[in-house]
Design a protein around this motif. Sequence first.
Motif, PDB file in Angstrom:
ATOM      1  N   ALA A 475      39.376  25.977  40.213  1.00 13.39           N
ATOM      2  CA  ALA A 475      39.783  27.331  40.584  1.00 13.39           C
ATOM      3  C   ALA A 475      39.610  28.266  39.393  1.00 13.39           C
ATOM      4  O   ALA A 475      40.064  27.979  38.289  1.00 13.39           O
ATOM      5  N   THR A 476      38.940  29.395  39.639  1.00 15.24           N
ATOM      6  CA  THR A 476      38.701  30.398  38.601  1.00 15.24           C
ATOM      7  C   THR A 476      39.130  31.751  39.141  1.00 15.24           C
ATOM      8  O   THR A 476      38.645  32.194  40.184  1.00 15.24           O
ATOM      9  N   GLN A 477      40.059  32.402  38.457  1.00 15.48           N
ATOM     10  CA  GLN A 477      40.568  33.663  38.993  1.00 15.48           C
ATOM     11  C   GLN A 477      39.554  34.791  38.798  1.00 15.48           C
ATOM     12  O   GLN A 477      38.851  34.859  37.790  1.00 15.48           O
ATOM     13  N   VAL A 478      39.504  35.668  39.794  1.00 12.42           N
ATOM     14  CA  VAL A 478      38.648  36.859  39.728  1.00 12.42           C
ATOM     15  C   VAL A 478      39.519  38.109  39.889  1.00 12.42           C
ATOM     16  O   VAL A 478      39.121  39.081  40.529  1.00 12.42           O
ATOM     17  N   ARG A 479      40.683  38.087  39.275  1.00 12.17           N
ATOM     18  CA  ARG A 479      41.590  39.223  39.367  1.00 12.17           C
ATOM     19  C   ARG A 479      41.181  40.439  38.530  1.00 12.17           C
ATOM     20  O   ARG A 479      41.818  41.499  38.667  1.00 12.17           O
ATOM     21  N   GLY A 484      41.078  40.793  44.014  1.00 10.27           N
ATOM     22  CA  GLY A 484      40.423  39.513  43.758  1.00 10.27           C
ATOM     23  C   GLY A 484      41.437  38.381  43.693  1.00 10.27           C
ATOM     24  O   GLY A 484      42.564  38.556  43.228  1.00 10.27           O
ATOM     25  N   ARG A 485      41.044  37.213  44.133  1.00  2.00           N
ATOM     26  CA  ARG A 485      41.901  36.033  44.044  1.00  2.00           C
ATOM     27  C   ARG A 485      41.207  34.956  43.202  1.00  2.00           C
ATOM     28  O   ARG A 485      41.400  34.916  42.007  1.00  2.00           O
ATOM     29  N   THR A 486      40.390  34.112  43.820  1.00  5.41           N
ATOM     30  CA  THR A 486      39.730  33.051  43.062  1.00  5.41           C
ATOM     31  C   THR A 486      38.281  32.891  43.501  1.00  5.41           C
ATOM     32  O   THR A 486      37.884  33.316  44.575  1.00  5.41           O
ATOM     33  N   GLU A 487      37.519  32.260  42.648  1.00  9.42           N
ATOM     34  CA  GLU A 487      36.166  31.803  42.937  1.00  9.42           C
ATOM     35  C   GLU A 487      36.102  30.339  42.538  1.00  9.42           C
ATOM     36  O   GLU A 487      36.929  29.852  41.754  1.00  9.42           O
ATOM     37  N   LYS A 540      33.087  36.310  36.675  1.00 14.57           N
ATOM     38  CA  LYS A 540      32.512  37.644  36.918  1.00 14.57           C
ATOM     39  C   LYS A 540      32.264  37.888  38.408  1.00 14.57           C
ATOM     40  O   LYS A 540      31.638  38.886  38.782  1.00 14.57           O
ATOM     41  N   GLY A 541      32.729  36.983  39.256  1.00 13.26           N
ATOM     42  CA  GLY A 541      32.501  37.112  40.693  1.00 13.26           C
ATOM     43  C   GLY A 541      31.114  36.676  41.110  1.00 13.26           C
ATOM     44  O   GLY A 541      30.644  37.040  42.188  1.00 13.26           O
ATOM     45  N   LEU A 542      30.468  35.875  40.278  1.00 13.20           N
ATOM     46  CA  LEU A 542      29.080  35.475  40.526  1.00 13.20           C
ATOM     47  C   LEU A 542      28.956  33.976  40.755  1.00 13.20           C
ATOM     48  O   LEU A 542      27.968  33.356  40.355  1.00 13.20           O
TER      49      LEU A 542
END
Length: 652
Positions: A475-479, A484-487, A540-542
């Motif tokens: 789990a990686t946060q994208v806050r 944003g929650r997680t990616e 970075k949401g990628l």
Amino acid sequence: MTRPLRPRVSSNARAMSSSPFKPWPDRVIECNGDYRRETYLEKHIGGPLYKHQSSLPRLPIPSLEETMQRFLPTALPLTKSDEERQSLEKACSQFPSEAALLQQRLHQRRDVDMQDSSWLQLWWNQMGYLQVRDTVVINVSYFFQFADDPTATSNITRGATILFAAAEFRRLVCSGQFPAETVGKKKTALCSTAFKYMFNACRIPKRIQDTYRIYDPSRFSHAVVARKGHFFSIKLCDESGMPVALGDLQTALERVIEAADNSEALEIGILTSNDRDSWADAREALLEAGGVEMAAAMEELESGALLLCLDEENPVSRRQFSELLLYGGEASGSNRWFDKSIQIICTENGKAGLLGEHSMMDGMPVVQLADHICKTSYANASSRSLPTKGDNEICNIFSSFNSKLQTRSIENFIREAQDAHITWTGKHELHVQSFQGYGSSFIKKAGFSPDAFVQIAMQLATFRLWGEQGGTYEATQVRPFLHGRTETTRTVSEESEAFVKIMGLFANNSETDDSAREEKIAKLEAAVQAHVKYIGNAAKGLGVDRHLFGLSLLVADGEKAPALYSLPAFVRSKTWRVSTSNLTHPKFDNWGYGEVTTLGVGLSYSVHGDHCMFCVTSLKEHGFAEKLSHILEEALLEMKALVQIQSPKSRL
């Protein structure tokens, strides 16, 4: 003194007297999973907590080509034949053209339909949580085990201290005065929207899709305390939002224990552990049987700032306490209300932890609450507390009309929930690996990223457990993005595959061949670097998983989905046999959650300076948890032996 349940005053007069909280336009808000519907509260509350919300960037959409470039290396190691590999490569090459229309629709969603939010959040909150019909126990909830407080060694002192600290933190959050979180050297702002669902909040079971209720903190200043299946309401805050005196909290908890220990409870809390449709039906039966009184009692429980569970157990080991935290252990499942956003569990011997409901709020905002709790000892709270005032009345929420609830229908619902809970939790095993061999200090001196190094160790361990790699989720946060929650960070890669294969299925702690050692180290470096690169893109949401998920939802009826989605290798790559997450806090003794697939493991971990902590969950029938705990220790020791004689150099 035990008082009867009193109706809530609808006037704002008391709330406005000296409270730091601005009364909400509505006393209660029913949330359907769309963060946009409650955005107006952020502007209404104001303060530092929400100051960045209007300027946060929005979750990006990668290009189709980028997503395929990142996806393919994570799926190739999971193919089982040359034919599967060739089919996967072909499907990935065709995907950009096959998904072009879906990509256009996704941009339409981002730029038009969801222009004031994240294109993902509504799908994620509803389909990932509120529409899921399984029990939240183990499947959704997560726990933190706090370090002991040597100044609070009983459930009374520890529970009162935590209530006091939580009330302090609640005052900051609900007034908007808590500083907005930032990350990194550049102090990048994080989205604060989740904080609205922390206090005075509860998930509500409904058929098809649950809702979430959040209550105006200026009108609801009580906490709920559970003991032996009873639920009591006690005063938590005064009119200024400050915690009531520590001595009054202690007295209230003493009275709760005395009242609960001398009466029988109907144990309706166990109903919250059942599947969502069964619990929704049971809740309707309770409301029908109890009428207006039951509706008021339900609101009293659901609107509490948080729920403190005073359990009878005296756990010693981390495993014992972790099982108690995650699902109530063998005897305390009915001493929970699993829908409450925040539950604090305290045992007779003063051990404490937190159980979080995950639907509208991920774990990282809750870490801020837990941090304040862990930094507040009984001695600290005593020094900050107001003098005792006698604010220690308690109310047994359901006791006055228990007889109305003793119908055959409700008794059947309770019996079915008890049986389901025993069966479900009995299928699981949990093991804690307290690895004392080394921690982040050694890993950094060896030149590696601690998180990536441990992730590759987990790849080696699961490879040895199953004889093959399994789809792995970190789990990686994208806050940094609005709403944003997680990616997903995928740990399986061609580099990790090369490393685990050269290390083999059996441990070798005495590699004497210099060229073999150098080759293994080179592959370890490459695997670690690949993971660092992937997690950097995910942050970075990628990443690839949220993008592929969004595209799949936009295939219209009668349309043919891209060929990739039907391939076994694609499905295998997103079946998370290894569900991992790193949360390291100096005052957390352990933390964890359940596995996400029947043939997998939940693998939470912390990488401290001189040690690592792992909590492994799985279905008992497979025996994965105990085996993986042992193999993981072997892998970590072998990797240390591999790198410790090398001269350190940066491999970050």
